[in-house]
Design an enzyme around this catalytic site. Structure first.
Site, PDB file in Angstrom:
ATOM      1  N   LYS A 276     -58.976  -9.585  78.354  1.00  0.00           N
ATOM      2  CA  LYS A 276     -58.886  -9.755  76.840  1.00  0.00           C
ATOM      3  C   LYS A 276     -60.310 -10.681  76.155  1.00  0.00           C
ATOM      4  CE  LYS A 276     -53.894 -10.035  76.219  1.00  0.00           C
ATOM      5  NZ  LYS A 276     -53.999  -8.935  75.308  1.00  0.00           N
ATOM      6  N   ARG A 350     -45.069  -2.910  79.141  1.00  0.00           N
ATOM      7  CA  ARG A 350     -44.359  -1.772  79.351  1.00  0.00           C
ATOM      8  C   ARG A 350     -44.235  -1.338  80.601  1.00  0.00           C
ATOM      9  NH1 ARG A 350     -48.583   1.523  75.587  1.00  0.00           N
ATOM     10  NH2 ARG A 350     -48.799  -0.547  74.799  1.00  0.00           N
TER      11      ARG A 350
END
Ligand code: BES
Ligand code: MN
Ligand code: ZN
Length: 499
Positions: A276, A350
């Site tokens: 990130k 996920r």
């Protein structure tokens, strides 16, 4: 901390230091007894203020009035608080107004009385008021050497038109939930050098021990042995071990309904090899808010004892880059036998959830599943920080989740799970890809990925709390940092399923 509900009209006998008086915008003050009584204490100053400031009453507007000891032996201050328009006062706003009152009561104040217009039925709203007020009385300065807030608050008195026997029970329920929310906010605020996967295991163990809940803790080795290779792939880059924690509350016997709660517990999300940008990173210590909320809900549920079984399953790990970390393009296989192509290691939530969802379905055959996760930045783009994104099936179960939220003052906004979203997460090499090939719909494609691991007939709702789990800055009505979002909804849902 005590909460007392007193029959209104006895302001002279109050033992509190501060009296908070709520008023609606454009209200007819002369007919409102609560205003008339408080005005008496201010020697008419309040009435003169309201006469001059006809527009007063917007939500979170507040004016203090000092009270002379000659007028009241205990009350030192009356705070007039705007409640906005009556027609617009839903549970969400009322709860937030209560947070506002708790936050703005004044430093060192130990006792507060709350007086609201008659139109607010205290019997129905007592839980929102208590939970909200206590949420306002929260110190997030864990690691400051000097505490800025004083939390030795002692008594909240709520004035009500009617006081029935049932009201005290509701107060006790609210106190239980408020306490769990505080604990959740505390752990979510903790930085990742403290709130490690192991720390969260201890948090869950303490809750389990204190409330006689069954708990299983699977180590990283066991997770691999069980075949949860998708979950394990996320932990590879971290020096810390992954844990998968399963906590069970048995409230309804073997024939009763079972609700499974699955929480995302990424104690720090750097993105992994798909790292990130720096300015988005520090708050990624909150990426375990889903797991923390599920544990907190378990604690409250085990104290409130609704007749329903609840199993809570949370994967706990960090998502970090290293020479051992998963790389974009890697293919991994989970407990379901399904394979995933990891296109982006930053879509790790996920991944851990898919195996946890498979695990609960295989081992507990739950009637309902709710997963709770800070899953996507896309849900923030869609909803701001004003609602949690909800996706799931069938519609009547999703409706029940949304209704449970509305009852407790938490906004849940449904997003679609159209079949077409599945086209965007196809992989040429594996069963499914963890990243959408399309541009928009990030929250929906993430949920669609989770749905791929949900059995055809399974009732399931996914809560994307990335939008609501964290307050970016200090606001008049709430503190910067963790919010504890979705705890009350999960508890309310468990109670609704028990009915
Ligand atoms: N933990 C983040 C989502 C998130 C973002 C939570 C902001 C709270 C605030 C999640 O793991 C993530 O990185 N999601 C990516 C997904 C993308 C790579 C498909 C995102 O939203 O950018
Ligand atoms: Mn991520
Ligand atoms: Zn994440």
């Amino acid at each position: 901390m005590r909460v007392n509900v007193l029959k209104g009209g006895k302001i002279s006998e109050l033992k509190c230091e501060v009296l908070v008086v709520g008023v609606f915008a454009k209200a007819n003050f002369s007919s409102e007894q609560s205003v008339a009584e408080a005005d008496e204490l201010t020697d008419g100053a309040m009435r003169r203020f309201l006469a001059k400031n006809k527009k007063f009453g917007k939500p979170f507007e507040a004016v203090p009035f000092q009270i002379s000891p000659k007028k009241h032996k205990n009350i030192e201050k009356v705070i007039l608080v705007g409640l906005g328009d009556f027609e617009k006062l839903d549970n969400y706003k009322l709860r937030l107004l209560a947070v506002f009152a708790g936050k703005n009561k004044g430093k060192d104040v130990k006792s507060v009385a709350l007086s609201l217009p008659k139109k607010v039925i205290i019997e129905d709203k007592i839980d929102l008021l208590v939970i909200g007020f206590l949420d306002g009385n929260f110190d997030s300065g864990h690691h400051k050497s000097h505490k800025e807030h004083h939390l030795d608050f002692e008594e909240l008195v709520i004035l009500s038109d009617k006081v029935s026997g049932g009201i005290q029970k509701k107060v006790e329920r609210a106190l239980v939930i408020a306490d769990s929310i505080h604990k959740v906010r505390e752990v979510v605020n903790q930085p990742s050098n403290i709130a490690t996967p192991e720390y969260l295991v201890s948090f869950a163990k303490k809750i389990a021990q204190d409330n006689k809940l069954k708990i299983q803790v699977f180590s990283e080795k066991q997770v691999n042995e069980l075949g949860m290779g998708i979950m394990a792939s996320v932990a590879k880059g971290s020096e810390l071990d992954l844990y998968f924690v399963v906590v069970r509350y048995l409230g309804a016997g073997s024939s009763g309904p079972t609700l499974a709660l699955v929480g995302k517990g990424i104690t720090f999300d750097s993105g992994g090899i798909s790292i990130k940008p720096g300015e988005q990173m520090d708050w990624m210590k909150m990426d375990m808010a889903g797991a923390a909320s599920c544990f907190g809900a378990m604690e409250a549920i085990s104290k409130l004892k609704p007749k329903v079984n609840v199993v809570c399953a949370c994967p706990l790990t960090e998502n970090l880059p290293s020479g051992k970390a998963s790389k974009p393009g890697d293919v991994v296989k989970g407990l379901s036998g399904k394979t995933v192509e990891i296109i982006n290691t930053d879509a790790e939530g996920r991944l851990v959830l898919s195996d946890a969802l498979t695990y609960v379905q295989k081992n507990f055959k739950p009637d309902y599943i709710v997963d709770c996760a800070t899953l996507t930045g896309a849900v923030i783009a869609a909803l701001g920080n004003l609602a949690t994104g909800v996706m799931g099936k069938p519609q009547d179960f999703v409706d029940l989740v949304i209704k449970s939220g509305e009852e407790t003052g938490e906004r849940m906004w449904q997003l679609p799970l159209y079949d077409e979203y599945h086209e965007l997460i196809k992989s040429y090499i594996a069963d499914i890809a963890n990243l959408s090939s399309g541009k928009g719909g990030g929250a929906e494609t993430a949920a669609k990925f989770l749905e791929y691991f949900i059995d055809k007939k399974q009732k399931w709702a996914h809560l994307d709390i990335a939008s609501t789990a964290w307050e970016e800055s200090d606001k008049p009505y709430t503190a910067k940092g963790a919010t504890g979002s979705s705890v009350t909804t999960l508890v309310q849902l468990a109670e609704n399923l028990a009915k």
